[in-house]
Design a protein around this motif. Sequence first.
Motif, short mmCIF file in Angstrom:
data_model
loop_
_atom_site.label_atom_id
_atom_site.label_comp_id
_atom_site.label_asym_id
_atom_site.label_seq_id
_atom_site.Cartn_x
_atom_site.Cartn_y
_atom_site.Cartn_z
N ASN A 38 0.85 -1.18 0.00
CA ASN A 38 0.00 0.00 0.00
C ASN A 38 0.90 1.24 0.00
N SER A 39 0.98 1.89 -1.16
CA SER A 39 1.96 2.96 -1.30
C SER A 39 1.62 4.16 -0.41
N GLU A 40 0.34 4.43 -0.20
CA GLU A 40 -0.02 5.57 0.65
C GLU A 40 0.41 5.30 2.11
N HIS A 41 0.21 4.06 2.55
CA HIS A 41 0.69 3.69 3.89
C HIS A 41 2.22 3.78 3.93
N GLY A 42 2.85 3.39 2.83
CA GLY A 42 4.30 3.48 2.75
C GLY A 42 4.79 4.91 2.93
N ARG A 43 4.08 5.83 2.33
CA ARG A 43 4.46 7.24 2.44
C ARG A 43 4.41 7.69 3.92
N GLN A 44 3.38 7.24 4.64
CA GLN A 44 3.28 7.58 6.07
C GLN A 44 4.41 6.94 6.87
N LEU A 45 4.73 5.68 6.52
CA LEU A 45 5.81 4.99 7.24
C LEU A 45 7.15 5.70 7.02
#
Length: 137
Positions: A38-45
């Motif tokens: 999940n790229s959006e979750h990746g951005r948050q991480l």
Amino acid sequence: MNARFGIAGLAWIAFCVAMAGCNDGKTTREVSVANLGNSEHGRQLISNYGCGACHMIPGVRGARGKVGPPLLNLSQRTMIAGELPNTPPNLTRWIQHPREVEPKTAMPELGVTQDEANDIAAYLYTLRGREGTSWID
Ligand code: HEC
């Protein structure tokens, strides 16, 4: 099926075979990246782990670090850290265990889990250079 469709269809199939991995016009890497995480979750991480203290990363607030290389164009790189061929498993390995790959690297082991590394890699693979990306201060 009329003759014109038949020829166009055959040409399309031949084109797809030639592209080796055709899937709605996407490259093999784009398809496997879509399944990666999940790229959006990746951005948050990326934001939570503070990767931006060392890397410039488009789309991540405050990610202006200059210790490591800027992480733009990652989808277009041949090698990761000059050590590993750029494949999704190698990118997630680097994110989790950079010092297993390169013992003297300045990049620390941050305790990123496999699922988190998949999401982070999915985000990094969305980066394609300066076009269409935004630096956020
Ligand atoms: C303390 C600084 C530091 C932090 C924090 C850091 N990195 Fe790095 N990173 C580096 C350095 C230095 C390199 C260059 C490694 C080398 O080539 O030996 C690097 C290399 C990389 C590369 C390979 C880039 C390329 O051009 O091949 C990726 C991808 C990467 N880091 C992702 C991340 C992610 C994701 C995080 C957060 C989870 C992170 N880094 C956190 C310092 C850091």
